[in-house]
Scaffold this motif. Sequence first.
Motif, PDB file in Angstrom:
ATOM      1  N   GLN A  30       0.841  -1.191   0.000  1.00 37.45           N
ATOM      2  CA  GLN A  30       0.000   0.000   0.000  1.00 37.45           C
ATOM      3  C   GLN A  30       0.881   1.247   0.000  1.00 37.45           C
ATOM      4  O   GLN A  30       1.800   1.370   0.802  1.00 37.45           O
ATOM      5  N   LYS A  31       0.581   2.175  -0.897  1.00 36.27           N
ATOM      6  CA  LYS A  31       1.416   3.362  -1.059  1.00 36.27           C
ATOM      7  C   LYS A  31       0.952   4.548  -0.221  1.00 36.27           C
ATOM      8  O   LYS A  31       1.708   5.489   0.007  1.00 36.27           O
ATOM      9  N   THR A  32      -0.297   4.520   0.235  1.00 34.69           N
ATOM     10  CA  THR A  32      -0.871   5.641   0.986  1.00 34.69           C
ATOM     11  C   THR A  32      -1.260   5.185   2.380  1.00 34.69           C
ATOM     12  O   THR A  32      -1.762   4.076   2.561  1.00 34.69           O
ATOM     13  N   ASN A  33      -1.025   6.024   3.376  1.00 33.23           N
ATOM     14  CA  ASN A  33      -1.413   5.727   4.746  1.00 33.23           C
ATOM     15  C   ASN A  33      -2.901   6.053   4.919  1.00 33.23           C
ATOM     16  O   ASN A  33      -3.314   7.203   4.743  1.00 33.23           O
ATOM     17  N   TYR A  34      -3.715   5.041   5.265  1.00 32.23           N
ATOM     18  CA  TYR A  34      -5.143   5.246   5.441  1.00 32.23           C
ATOM     19  C   TYR A  34      -5.506   5.291   6.924  1.00 32.23           C
ATOM     20  O   TYR A  34      -5.130   4.406   7.695  1.00 32.23           O
ATOM     21  N   GLN A  35      -6.262   6.343   7.291  1.00 34.17           N
ATOM     22  CA  GLN A  35      -6.897   6.412   8.596  1.00 34.17           C
ATOM     23  C   GLN A  35      -8.287   5.799   8.462  1.00 34.17           C
ATOM     24  O   GLN A  35      -8.929   5.904   7.427  1.00 34.17           O
ATOM     25  N   PHE A  36      -8.780   5.169   9.514  1.00 36.26           N
ATOM     26  CA  PHE A  36     -10.087   4.527   9.457  1.00 36.26           C
ATOM     27  C   PHE A  36     -11.169   5.584   9.218  1.00 36.26           C
ATOM     28  O   PHE A  36     -11.103   6.687   9.770  1.00 36.26           O
ATOM     29  N   PRO A  37     -12.204   5.278   8.401  1.00 36.96           N
ATOM     30  CA  PRO A  37     -13.196   6.294   8.035  1.00 36.96           C
ATOM     31  C   PRO A  37     -14.258   6.594   9.091  1.00 36.96           C
ATOM     32  O   PRO A  37     -15.112   7.451   8.881  1.00 36.96           O
ATOM     33  N   LEU A  38     -14.221   5.884  10.236  1.00 35.51           N
ATOM     34  CA  LEU A  38     -15.168   6.126  11.326  1.00 35.51           C
ATOM     35  C   LEU A  38     -14.400   6.267  12.634  1.00 35.51           C
ATOM     36  O   LEU A  38     -13.221   5.885  12.709  1.00 35.51           O
ATOM     37  N   LYS A  39     -15.075   6.773  13.664  1.00 33.43           N
ATOM     38  CA  LYS A  39     -14.486   6.849  14.992  1.00 33.43           C
ATOM     39  C   LYS A  39     -15.388   6.134  15.976  1.00 33.43           C
ATOM     40  O   LYS A  39     -16.612   6.255  15.910  1.00 33.43           O
ATOM     41  N   GLY A  40     -14.758   5.374  16.881  1.00 32.48           N
ATOM     42  CA  GLY A  40     -15.525   4.654  17.880  1.00 32.48           C
ATOM     43  C   GLY A  40     -15.416   3.154  17.703  1.00 32.48           C
ATOM     44  O   GLY A  40     -14.518   2.642  17.026  1.00 32.48           O
ATOM     45  N   ARG A  41     -16.355   2.435  18.291  1.00 35.94           N
ATOM     46  CA  ARG A  41     -16.381   0.967  18.227  1.00 35.94           C
ATOM     47  C   ARG A  41     -17.179   0.529  17.005  1.00 35.94           C
ATOM     48  O   ARG A  41     -18.302   0.997  16.788  1.00 35.94           O
ATOM     49  N   VAL A  42     -16.601  -0.385  16.233  1.00 35.46           N
ATOM     50  CA  VAL A  42     -17.164  -0.737  14.919  1.00 35.46           C
ATOM     51  C   VAL A  42     -17.157  -2.254  14.735  1.00 35.46           C
ATOM     52  O   VAL A  42     -16.165  -2.922  15.046  1.00 35.46           O
ATOM     53  N   LEU A  43     -18.256  -2.777  14.219  1.00 41.48           N
ATOM     54  CA  LEU A  43     -18.312  -4.168  13.769  1.00 41.48           C
ATOM     55  C   LEU A  43     -17.982  -4.218  12.283  1.00 41.48           C
ATOM     56  O   LEU A  43     -18.564  -3.471  11.487  1.00 41.48           O
ATOM     57  N   VAL A  44     -17.028  -5.074  11.925  1.00 40.54           N
ATOM     58  CA  VAL A  44     -16.767  -5.319  10.508  1.00 40.54           C
ATOM     59  C   VAL A  44     -17.834  -6.310  10.055  1.00 40.54           C
ATOM     60  O   VAL A  44     -17.659  -7.521  10.107  1.00 40.54           O
ATOM     61  N   TYR A  45     -18.972  -5.780   9.646  1.00 41.72           N
ATOM     62  CA  TYR A  45     -20.143  -6.601   9.350  1.00 41.72           C
ATOM     63  C   TYR A  45     -19.892  -7.526   8.168  1.00 41.72           C
ATOM     64  O   TYR A  45     -20.308  -8.681   8.165  1.00 41.72           O
ATOM     65  N   GLY A  67      -3.192  -3.858  10.291  1.00 45.22           N
ATOM     66  CA  GLY A  67      -4.149  -2.850   9.856  1.00 45.22           C
ATOM     67  C   GLY A  67      -5.280  -3.398   9.015  1.00 45.22           C
ATOM     68  O   GLY A  67      -6.081  -2.634   8.470  1.00 45.22           O
ATOM     69  N   LEU A  68      -5.384  -4.727   8.912  1.00 42.25           N
ATOM     70  CA  LEU A  68      -6.423  -5.342   8.096  1.00 42.25           C
ATOM     71  C   LEU A  68      -7.644  -5.654   8.943  1.00 42.25           C
ATOM     72  O   LEU A  68      -7.567  -6.405   9.920  1.00 42.25           O
ATOM     73  N   ALA A  69      -8.780  -5.090   8.571  1.00 40.14           N
ATOM     74  CA  ALA A  69     -10.047  -5.371   9.254  1.00 40.14           C
ATOM     75  C   ALA A  69     -10.680  -6.602   8.608  1.00 40.14           C
ATOM     76  O   ALA A  69     -10.806  -6.663   7.386  1.00 40.14           O
ATOM     77  N   GLU A  70     -11.085  -7.586   9.424  1.00 42.95           N
ATOM     78  CA  GLU A  70     -11.631  -8.831   8.899  1.00 42.95           C
ATOM     79  C   GLU A  70     -13.074  -9.035   9.344  1.00 42.95           C
ATOM     80  O   GLU A  70     -13.478  -8.577  10.416  1.00 42.95           O
ATOM     81  N   THR A  71     -13.834  -9.735   8.524  1.00 44.30           N
ATOM     82  CA  THR A  71     -15.247  -9.986   8.806  1.00 44.30           C
ATOM     83  C   THR A  71     -15.458 -10.530  10.216  1.00 44.30           C
ATOM     84  O   THR A  71     -14.777 -11.467  10.636  1.00 44.30           O
ATOM     85  N   GLY A  72     -16.411  -9.936  10.928  1.00 43.98           N
ATOM     86  CA  GLY A  72     -16.774 -10.403  12.252  1.00 43.98           C
ATOM     87  C   GLY A  72     -16.009  -9.750  13.390  1.00 43.98           C
ATOM     88  O   GLY A  72     -16.428  -9.853  14.545  1.00 43.98           O
ATOM     89  N   ASN A  73     -14.913  -9.071  13.078  1.00 38.66           N
ATOM     90  CA  ASN A  73     -14.129  -8.433  14.114  1.00 38.66           C
ATOM     91  C   ASN A  73     -14.833  -7.198  14.674  1.00 38.66           C
ATOM     92  O   ASN A  73     -15.494  -6.460  13.945  1.00 38.66           O
ATOM     93  N   VAL A  74     -14.674  -7.000  15.964  1.00 35.36           N
ATOM     94  CA  VAL A  74     -15.039  -5.728  16.598  1.00 35.36           C
ATOM     95  C   VAL A  74     -13.753  -4.930  16.760  1.00 35.36           C
ATOM     96  O   VAL A  74     -12.790  -5.420  17.339  1.00 35.36           O
TER      97      VAL A  74
END
Length: 358
Positions: free
Chosen positions: A148-163, A347-354
């Motif tokens: 990955q060439k660009t540093n990505y910040q997560f697009p939301l703030k707070g607690r998130v379910l990777v639905y 930095g990889l968000a996976e299905t089902g993770n909180v």
Amino acid sequence: MKTVYYTAVLLLFFGSPIYAQNKILIDPKPSSIFIEQSENKQILNFDFLISNQSKDTLTLQRLKISIFDNQNHLVHTRFLDNNGTAPSILLVPTRTWNGQENHLVFNPFSEFDNSFPLNKLEFEWTFSDAKENEMIVKTTILPEKYQQKTNYQFPLKGRVLVYDAHDYNSHHRRFDYNFEPIKMLELKSNFMRYAYDFVLLDTSNNQFKNKGENNSDYFGFERSVYAVADGKIIYSVANHKDDKTFDIPKLKENPLELYGNCVAIQHNDGSVSIYGHLKENSLKYKKGDLVKSGQEIGQIGVSGSSFFPHLHFEIRTDLSNTAEGLPSYFSNIDLVIGNKSQKLKSGLAETGNVIQAK
């Protein structure tokens, strides 16, 4: 039983496939096949477009993968076959090709331990015809680790379910662009190959209050959405109602109609981030505006093809109907397990993770 051998060897040099074929053409998709890296595994996300060039009906009986290191030593092998009362080959849903027919097959061997060097993958496909003649086709792939060439910040703030992310069972992963109704819309690739659906939670990990019957019951509804990196807005539509509907015929002209109110940001490396199902009239910027990483660009809604309030997020190559998805890693997320959390180094968000986004 007679056995006839065919060979289909595909090597990826500068994105151009080189292959030899007779009755069966096997074309891996997309042209660049990446290895994603999570905390403890490697992930391969690609498909095979398989075309029966003959007039015979052919059935897939066995699929085997062999993995080799950089010295061409075999390090791992798996297979699906027709043995037993519940044959493992049944896990591949499309196994029969009529004459002159083609189907997309999702690679069922998609996750591997980090210890395996995925230098070369050799797939061996065994087909049979009506006379029980067997045809064996081999396809060789040389994947590359995604950088990955660009540093990505997560697009939301707070607690998130990777639905829903992009694992083998995900609906993003299983977008069949070879399915005739989709082909009629001239969608020719999987632009959501590495997409996510993110759902904001409360501190008890609930998605909604009451019965979740109203948009306002969801803790994510109207919550802010942020740009993941600096860039220029190249698409911005805010006039869709939050009514979970979209105009299917319009997808032929604009695939982003699927996402209702939507923002697309082109970043310095040419990649494009997509933020979909946003709230009506919540967008903060218009096409042509420049934004910085972490700036609020809109709010979560339920516009477009959306069952409930959530954020659809993806990185892709461009906005066309031939765009391909790209992996994405985030620099500011923790994995939440019970009352504990730990930094997701990959930095990889996976299905089902909180996850907790800082």
